[in-house]
Design a protein around this motif. Structure first.
Motif, PDB file in Angstrom:
ATOM      1  N   UNK A  31      54.084 -11.939 -84.496  1.00  0.00           N
ATOM      2  CA  UNK A  31      55.070 -11.333 -84.331  1.00  0.00           C
ATOM      3  C   UNK A  31      55.300 -11.003 -82.574  1.00  0.00           C
ATOM      4  N   UNK A  32      55.792 -11.542 -82.258  1.00  0.00           N
ATOM      5  CA  UNK A  32      56.729 -11.235 -81.106  1.00  0.00           C
ATOM      6  C   UNK A  32      57.181  -9.885 -80.100  1.00  0.00           C
ATOM      7  N   UNK A  33      56.705  -9.765 -79.094  1.00  0.00           N
ATOM      8  CA  UNK A  33      57.665  -8.241 -78.989  1.00  0.00           C
ATOM      9  C   UNK A  33      59.398  -8.653 -79.359  1.00  0.00           C
ATOM     10  N   UNK A  34      59.279  -7.002 -79.578  1.00  0.00           N
ATOM     11  CA  UNK A  34      61.373  -7.097 -80.079  1.00  0.00           C
ATOM     12  C   UNK A  34      61.710  -7.144 -81.487  1.00  0.00           C
ATOM     13  N   UNK A  35      60.117  -7.783 -82.315  1.00  0.00           N
ATOM     14  CA  UNK A  35      60.424  -7.786 -84.120  1.00  0.00           C
ATOM     15  C   UNK A  35      60.370  -6.941 -84.415  1.00  0.00           C
ATOM     16  N   UNK A  36      61.161  -6.795 -85.619  1.00  0.00           N
ATOM     17  CA  UNK A  36      61.473  -4.839 -86.273  1.00  0.00           C
ATOM     18  C   UNK A  36      60.287  -5.204 -87.160  1.00  0.00           C
ATOM     19  N   UNK A  37      59.891  -3.569 -87.516  1.00  0.00           N
ATOM     20  CA  UNK A  37      59.480  -3.309 -88.641  1.00  0.00           C
ATOM     21  C   UNK A  37      59.708  -2.094 -89.128  1.00  0.00           C
ATOM     22  N   UNK A  38      59.061  -2.304 -91.001  1.00  0.00           N
ATOM     23  CA  UNK A  38      59.791  -1.586 -91.654  1.00  0.00           C
ATOM     24  C   UNK A  38      57.925  -0.671 -91.456  1.00  0.00           C
ATOM     25  N   UNK A  39      57.939   0.505 -91.514  1.00  0.00           N
ATOM     26  CA  UNK A  39      56.895   1.264 -91.400  1.00  0.00           C
ATOM     27  C   UNK A  39      56.583   2.299 -93.052  1.00  0.00           C
ATOM     28  N   UNK A  40      55.823   1.874 -93.418  1.00  0.00           N
ATOM     29  CA  UNK A  40      55.547   2.113 -94.685  1.00  0.00           C
ATOM     30  C   UNK A  40      54.253   2.798 -95.350  1.00  0.00           C
ATOM     31  N   UNK A  41      54.062   4.402 -95.712  1.00  0.00           N
ATOM     32  CA  UNK A  41      53.369   5.169 -95.932  1.00  0.00           C
ATOM     33  C   UNK A  41      53.496   4.456 -97.618  1.00  0.00           C
ATOM     34  N   UNK A  42      51.711   4.410 -97.207  1.00  0.00           N
ATOM     35  CA  UNK A  42      50.367   4.042 -98.038  1.00  0.00           C
ATOM     36  C   UNK A  42      48.893   4.388 -98.706  1.00  0.00           C
ATOM     37  N   UNK A  43      49.310   4.500-100.039  1.00  0.00           N
ATOM     38  CA  UNK A  43      47.500   5.188-101.060  1.00  0.00           C
ATOM     39  C   UNK A  43      47.855   6.513-100.769  1.00  0.00           C
ATOM     40  N   UNK A  44      49.359   6.806-100.555  1.00  0.00           N
ATOM     41  CA  UNK A  44      49.269   8.663-101.258  1.00  0.00           C
ATOM     42  C   UNK A  44      50.398   8.404-102.043  1.00  0.00           C
ATOM     43  N   UNK A  45      50.801   9.971-102.633  1.00  0.00           N
ATOM     44  CA  UNK A  45      51.483  10.326-103.633  1.00  0.00           C
ATOM     45  C   UNK A  45      52.874  10.308-103.614  1.00  0.00           C
ATOM     46  N   UNK A  46      53.716  10.057-102.685  1.00  0.00           N
ATOM     47  CA  UNK A  46      55.037   8.904-102.177  1.00  0.00           C
ATOM     48  C   UNK A  46      55.366   7.890-101.465  1.00  0.00           C
ATOM     49  N   UNK A  47      54.758   6.771-101.851  1.00  0.00           N
ATOM     50  CA  UNK A  47      54.748   5.702-100.944  1.00  0.00           C
ATOM     51  C   UNK A  47      55.774   5.551-100.478  1.00  0.00           C
TER      52      UNK A  47
END
Length: 154
Positions: free
Chosen positions: A42-58
């Motif tokens: 990982x480097x500064x500026x890398x893109x991230x898909x923020x994923x909700x897990x272990x929940x009713x609507x992942x």
């Protein structure tokens, strides 16, 4: 620039939590492969898909960006923390973290919607038995997901 999918349980850290602050430490990762992604790739500026897990609507709940290089995760040294590691020392830390900044909250791109796109079938998060909290995302997958996020929910 690289791209990542980072999973978080929304009751621990949600996309709303990330959007409410300038940046948030990605603490508590206790898998060596995920740690190595943060530490070595990982480097500064890398893109991230923020994923909700272990929940009713992942699913993907937002976009974020890596805003620091890896540094020791302080929770490994705190004996009162759920993430305490008695084998870790400040001189020889075992676990690392990076800081992440929210870019934007998106509509929820559900796991079912991701699975319905044949060109995304090789994404690690969609592989049977995939439980890693951090996985790489290809540039093509990133672009396809951005296009999906611009469409209304099915």
């Amino acid at each position: 620039m690289a791209y990542w999918l980072m999973k978080s349980e929304p009751d621990e850290v949600s996309i709303d939590d990330v959007m409410a602050t300038s940046s948030i430490p990605w603490f508590g990762v206790r898998n060596y492969q995920a740690r190595n992604f943060m530490r070595d790739a990982m480097q500064i500026g890398d893109g991230v898909l923020f994923y909700h897990s272990s929940c009713p609507a992942p699913g993907i709940a937002g976009l974020a960006e890596v805003v620091s290089t890896a540094y020791p995760d302080h929770t490994q040294f705190d004996s009162s923390s759920h993430y305490f590691d008695p084998k870790a020392t400040p001189e020889n830390p075992r676990w690392m973290m990076v800081d992440v900044k929210g870019v934007r909250k998106t509509r929820l791109l559900s796991l079912a919607e991701l699975r319905a796109v044949p060109s995304l079938s090789s994404m690690r998060v969609l592989q049977k038995g995939s439980r890693l909290s951090i996985t790489p995302v290809t540039a093509d997958e990133w672009q396809q997901i951005l296009q999906l996020l611009d469409q209304p929910s099915p």
